[in-house]
Design an enzyme around this catalytic site. Structure first.
Site, PDB file in Angstrom:
ATOM      1  N   ASP A  14    -118.285  -9.945 -90.965  1.00 37.45           N
ATOM      2  CA  ASP A  14    -118.507 -10.630 -92.248  1.00 37.45           C
ATOM      3  C   ASP A  14    -119.252  -9.695 -93.208  1.00 37.45           C
ATOM      4  O   ASP A  14    -119.033  -9.728 -94.420  1.00 37.45           O
ATOM      5  CB  ASP A  14    -119.329 -11.913 -92.013  1.00 37.45           C
ATOM      6  CG  ASP A  14    -119.015 -13.013 -93.018  1.00 37.45           C
ATOM      7  OD1 ASP A  14    -118.282 -12.749 -93.980  1.00 37.45           O
ATOM      8  OD2 ASP A  14    -119.508 -14.140 -92.846  1.00 37.45           O
ATOM      9  N   HIS A 220    -123.443 -21.203 -89.534  1.00 36.01           N
ATOM     10  CA  HIS A 220    -123.176 -19.902 -90.163  1.00 36.01           C
ATOM     11  C   HIS A 220    -123.519 -20.040 -91.652  1.00 36.01           C
ATOM     12  O   HIS A 220    -122.787 -20.686 -92.408  1.00 36.01           O
ATOM     13  CB  HIS A 220    -121.687 -19.593 -89.945  1.00 36.01           C
ATOM     14  CG  HIS A 220    -121.152 -18.373 -90.609  1.00 36.01           C
ATOM     15  ND1 HIS A 220    -120.829 -17.218 -89.916  1.00 36.01           N
ATOM     16  CD2 HIS A 220    -120.828 -18.112 -91.903  1.00 36.01           C
ATOM     17  CE1 HIS A 220    -120.346 -16.322 -90.753  1.00 36.01           C
ATOM     18  NE2 HIS A 220    -120.328 -16.838 -91.967  1.00 36.01           N
ATOM     19  N   HIS A 222    -124.677 -18.641 -95.506  1.00 31.76           N
ATOM     20  CA  HIS A 222    -124.794 -17.577 -96.513  1.00 31.76           C
ATOM     21  C   HIS A 222    -125.996 -17.962 -97.379  1.00 31.76           C
ATOM     22  O   HIS A 222    -126.383 -19.136 -97.439  1.00 31.76           O
ATOM     23  CB  HIS A 222    -123.496 -17.456 -97.312  1.00 31.76           C
ATOM     24  CG  HIS A 222    -122.380 -16.844 -96.501  1.00 31.76           C
ATOM     25  ND1 HIS A 222    -121.908 -15.582 -96.721  1.00 31.76           N
ATOM     26  CD2 HIS A 222    -121.682 -17.321 -95.446  1.00 31.76           C
ATOM     27  CE1 HIS A 222    -120.951 -15.304 -95.838  1.00 31.76           C
ATOM     28  NE2 HIS A 222    -120.791 -16.361 -95.051  1.00 31.76           N
ATOM     29  N   CYS A 253    -117.213 -13.612 -97.671  1.00 34.14           N
ATOM     30  CA  CYS A 253    -115.754 -13.662 -97.560  1.00 34.14           C
ATOM     31  C   CYS A 253    -115.154 -13.232 -98.896  1.00 34.14           C
ATOM     32  O   CYS A 253    -115.491 -13.792 -99.938  1.00 34.14           O
ATOM     33  CB  CYS A 253    -115.314 -15.088 -97.221  1.00 34.14           C
ATOM     34  SG  CYS A 253    -113.537 -15.290 -97.255  1.00 34.14           S
TER      35      CYS A 253
HETATM   36  P1  HMG Z   1     -99.431 -14.441 -93.156  1.00 31.61           P
HETATM   37  O1  HMG Z   1     -99.214 -15.886 -92.843  1.00 31.61           O
HETATM   38  O2  HMG Z   1     -98.506 -13.472 -92.529  1.00 31.61           O
HETATM   39  O3  HMG Z   1     -99.316 -14.329 -94.703  1.00 31.61           O
HETATM   40  O4  HMG Z   1    -100.906 -14.054 -92.768  1.00 31.61           O
HETATM   41  P2  HMG Z   1     -99.809 -13.217 -95.767  1.00 31.61           P
HETATM   42  O5  HMG Z   1     -98.821 -13.282 -96.879  1.00 31.61           O
HETATM   43  O6  HMG Z   1    -101.220 -13.434 -96.173  1.00 31.61           O
HETATM   44  O7  HMG Z   1     -99.682 -11.797 -95.047  1.00 31.61           O
HETATM   45  C1  HMG Z   1     -98.470 -11.166 -94.938  1.00 31.61           C
HETATM   46  C2  HMG Z   1     -98.526  -9.778 -94.337  1.00 31.61           C
HETATM   47  O8  HMG Z   1     -99.612  -9.651 -93.396  1.00 31.61           O
HETATM   48  C3  HMG Z   1     -97.271  -9.539 -93.530  1.00 31.61           C
HETATM   49  O9  HMG Z   1     -97.020  -8.141 -93.614  1.00 31.61           O
HETATM   50  C4  HMG Z   1     -97.697  -9.926 -92.134  1.00 31.61           C
HETATM   51  O10 HMG Z   1     -96.887  -9.337 -91.153  1.00 31.61           O
HETATM   52  C5  HMG Z   1     -99.090  -9.340 -92.090  1.00 31.61           C
HETATM   53  P3  HMG Z   1     -95.872  -7.570 -94.594  1.00 31.61           P
HETATM   54  O11 HMG Z   1     -94.609  -8.250 -94.189  1.00 31.61           O
HETATM   55  O12 HMG Z   1     -96.292  -7.926 -96.007  1.00 31.61           O
HETATM   56  O13 HMG Z   1     -95.902  -6.097 -94.321  1.00 31.61           O
HETATM   57  N1  HMG Z   1     -99.946  -9.955 -91.081  1.00 31.61           N
HETATM   58  C6  HMG Z   1    -100.732  -9.249 -90.256  1.00 31.61           C
HETATM   59  N2  HMG Z   1    -100.952  -7.942 -90.116  1.00 31.61           N
HETATM   60  C7  HMG Z   1    -101.816  -7.563 -89.166  1.00 31.61           C
HETATM   61  N3  HMG Z   1    -102.513  -8.432 -88.387  1.00 31.61           N
HETATM   62  C8  HMG Z   1    -102.316  -9.752 -88.522  1.00 31.61           C
HETATM   63  C9  HMG Z   1    -101.406 -10.202 -89.483  1.00 31.61           C
HETATM   64  N4  HMG Z   1    -101.006 -11.429 -89.860  1.00 31.61           N
HETATM   65  C10 HMG Z   1    -100.117 -11.269 -90.848  1.00 31.61           C
HETATM   66  N5  HMG Z   1    -103.005 -10.599 -87.757  1.00 31.61           N
HETATM   67  C11 HMG Z   1    -103.306 -14.304 -92.536  1.00 31.61           C
HETATM   68  C12 HMG Z   1    -101.957 -15.011 -92.670  1.00 31.61           C
HETATM   69  C13 HMG Z   1    -104.367 -15.356 -92.340  1.00 31.61           C
HETATM   70  C14 HMG Z   1    -103.253 -13.366 -91.343  1.00 31.61           C
HETATM   71  C15 HMG Z   1    -103.559 -13.489 -93.815  1.00 31.61           C
HETATM   72  O14 HMG Z   1    -103.477 -14.324 -94.923  1.00 31.61           O
HETATM   73  C16 HMG Z   1    -104.903 -12.809 -93.799  1.00 31.61           C
HETATM   74  O15 HMG Z   1    -105.095 -11.804 -93.117  1.00 31.61           O
HETATM   75  N6  HMG Z   1    -105.882 -13.316 -94.616  1.00 31.61           N
HETATM   76  C17 HMG Z   1    -107.231 -12.769 -94.679  1.00 31.61           C
HETATM   77  C18 HMG Z   1    -108.187 -13.792 -94.159  1.00 31.61           C
HETATM   78  C19 HMG Z   1    -109.577 -13.196 -93.963  1.00 31.61           C
HETATM   79  O16 HMG Z   1    -109.752 -12.223 -93.262  1.00 31.61           O
HETATM   80  N7  HMG Z   1    -110.601 -13.847 -94.568  1.00 31.61           N
HETATM   81  C20 HMG Z   1    -111.946 -13.451 -94.357  1.00 31.61           C
HETATM   82  C21 HMG Z   1    -112.463 -13.932 -93.016  1.00 31.61           C
HETATM   83  S1  HMG Z   1    -112.850 -15.676 -92.964  1.00 31.61           S
HETATM   84  C22 HMG Z   1    -114.485 -15.742 -93.541  1.00 31.61           C
HETATM   85  O17 HMG Z   1    -115.023 -14.764 -93.984  1.00 31.61           O
HETATM   86  C23 HMG Z   1    -115.247 -17.050 -93.392  1.00 31.61           C
HETATM   87  C24 HMG Z   1    -116.243 -17.030 -92.207  1.00 31.61           C
HETATM   88  O18 HMG Z   1    -117.175 -15.969 -92.343  1.00 31.61           O
HETATM   89  C25 HMG Z   1    -116.991 -18.356 -92.117  1.00 31.61           C
HETATM   90  C26 HMG Z   1    -117.656 -18.780 -93.443  1.00 31.61           C
HETATM   91  O19 HMG Z   1    -118.457 -18.033 -94.003  1.00 31.61           O
HETATM   92  O20 HMG Z   1    -117.312 -19.879 -93.865  1.00 31.61           O
HETATM   93  C27 HMG Z   1    -115.488 -16.832 -90.874  1.00 31.61           C
HETATM   94 MG    MG Z   2    -118.975 -16.043 -93.566  1.00 32.12          MG
END
Ligand code: HMG
Ligand code: MG
Length: 315
Positions: A14, A220, A222, A253
């Site tokens: 994070d 969790h 912030h 995030c």
């Molecule tokens: P998706 O459904 O495939 O859709 O992924 P997309 O359009 O967002 O992504 C498409 C591209 O990503 C495609 O590649 C997929 O193959 C690829 P392209 O055809 O364009 O070349 N792809 C991947 N590549 C590598 N590893 C993977 C993967 N999955 C898809 N696993 C997904 C949905 C959720 C994976 C995507 O939208 C994404 O990575 N989003 C980012 C989410 C993220 O990391 N957010 C931050 C973390 S959450 C947070 O911080 C909150 C937390 O701290 C708690 C809080 O504070 O509340 C946890």
């Molecule tokens: Mg967070």
């Protein structure tokens, strides 16, 4: 004997996911080494999300291999996994290394539809449906499962979130029987009253939730408005014994930032521990060594920002 409280440091994930500059894999590994040395209970190492969406963590596989030498059996390693593709990458890296590289995966959904769409491109229901197979495969591979729920109090797009919405998400998640449910105040909007309301709703969501002991529930926070410490106190009073913090207070995030704004940082692990100790609870963290990790984390981010913004600091 004072009661122990569990600490997960999420700074390598994070904390770094939102940094604009480039941070070398070796430096990320050094941060993990310092956190292990400080004896936090768990380190969230990185995430196996789309590298296009979160370029800073595109080296997830390499980070895992680099931190293997520092592993201690009493410090868990975890990584964020959004879908089957992410779990596949993680399991392939473990196969190459000839051993499991993490103890736990962390899935993530939200109590806000709009946030979940922005974050994962899916509705809350769709995201949880996707998790079913991921959880089964993770379990087959001996991994524990954490499930985050973001925006349990407020969403940057939808505003306030009703505790009933949190309960609804817990009901859906309970079908997967995760080992932990982690309630995220993603934008640091919680007050002691609102975080406890979210917690109460989560723990009373259904029979499964009511039957879970303290180990299941994690908070969790912030620290956008300086209320995170008060929320820690209130959560401790409400029976929570597991919290996330981030060394040096890094974090946020990328999909929780407003236009032209940076996402709010996590509660600093040091601040978290100070509040816990002040309430008469113990952690096993070595605070001097944590300080070294925190300073290193801050240096990493400053260097990356200088590099990115041409030495102007934050930009
Ligand atoms: P998706 O459904 O495939 O859709 O992924 P997309 O359009 O967002 O992504 C498409 C591209 O990503 C495609 O590649 C997929 O193959 C690829 P392209 O055809 O364009 O070349 N792809 C991947 N590549 C590598 N590893 C993977 C993967 N999955 C898809 N696993 C997904 C949905 C959720 C994976 C995507 O939208 C994404 O990575 N989003 C980012 C989410 C993220 O990391 N957010 C931050 C973390 S959450 C947070 O911080 C909150 C937390 O701290 C708690 C809080 O504070 O509340 C946890
Ligand atoms: Mg967070």
């Amino acid at each position: 004997m004072p009661e122990m409280v569990r600490i997960t440091d999420v700074s390598p994930r994070d904390g770094l996911q939102n940094e604009p500059g480039s941070i070398p894999t070796n430096d990320k590994a050094r941060l993990v080494e310092l956190l292990v040395d400080a004896l936090v209970d768990e380190v969230e190492l990185t995430s196996f999300v789309s590298p296009k969406r979160v370029p800073q963590l595109a080296d997830a596989d390499d980070v895992l291999e680099n931190v293997l030498p520092f592993k201690r059996p009493d410090v868990l390693y975890s990584a964020l996994v959004p879908n089957e593709k992410g779990l596949g990458r993680l399991l392939s890296a473990s196969e190459r290394a000839g051993m499991p590289l993490v103890d736990k995966i962390a899935l993530f959904t939200a109590a806000s539809e709009e946030f979940n769409q922005q974050n994962t491109g899916a509705s809350i229901a769709e995201s949880i449906e996707r998790f079913a197979l991921v959880v089964r495969k993770a379990r087959d591979n001996g991994l524990k499962v954490r499930a985050y729920i973001s925006c349990v109090v407020r969403c940057p797009y939808q505003g306030d979130i009703a505790p009933e919405k949190v309960a609804e998400v817990v009901q859906k998640l309970s079908e997967l029987e995760p080992d932990e449910i982690d309630l995220g105040d993603t934008i640091g909007a919680a007050t002691p009253e609102t975080i406890v309301a979210a917690l109460d709703a989560a723990r009373g969501a259904n029979a499964w939730a009511e039957s879970q002991d303290a180990e299941t529930w994690v908070v969790h926070l912030h620290d956008t408005h300086g209320r995170a410490g008060d929320c820690v106190e209130a959560a401790l009073d409400a029976g929570i014994r597991s919290f996330d913090g981030s060394a040096g207070g890094l974090g946020g995030c990328p999909f929780a930032a407003g236009p032209g704004e940076r996402a709010p940082g996590n509660i600093a692990t040091r601040t978290l521990i100070e509040y816990i100790h002040a309430k008469g609870y113990e952690t096993r963290v070595n605070t001097d060594r944590l300080e070294r990790a925190s300073l290193f984390a801050q240096e990493l981010v400053e260097q990356a920002q200088d590099q990115h913004f041409g030495g102007t600091g934050l930009g």
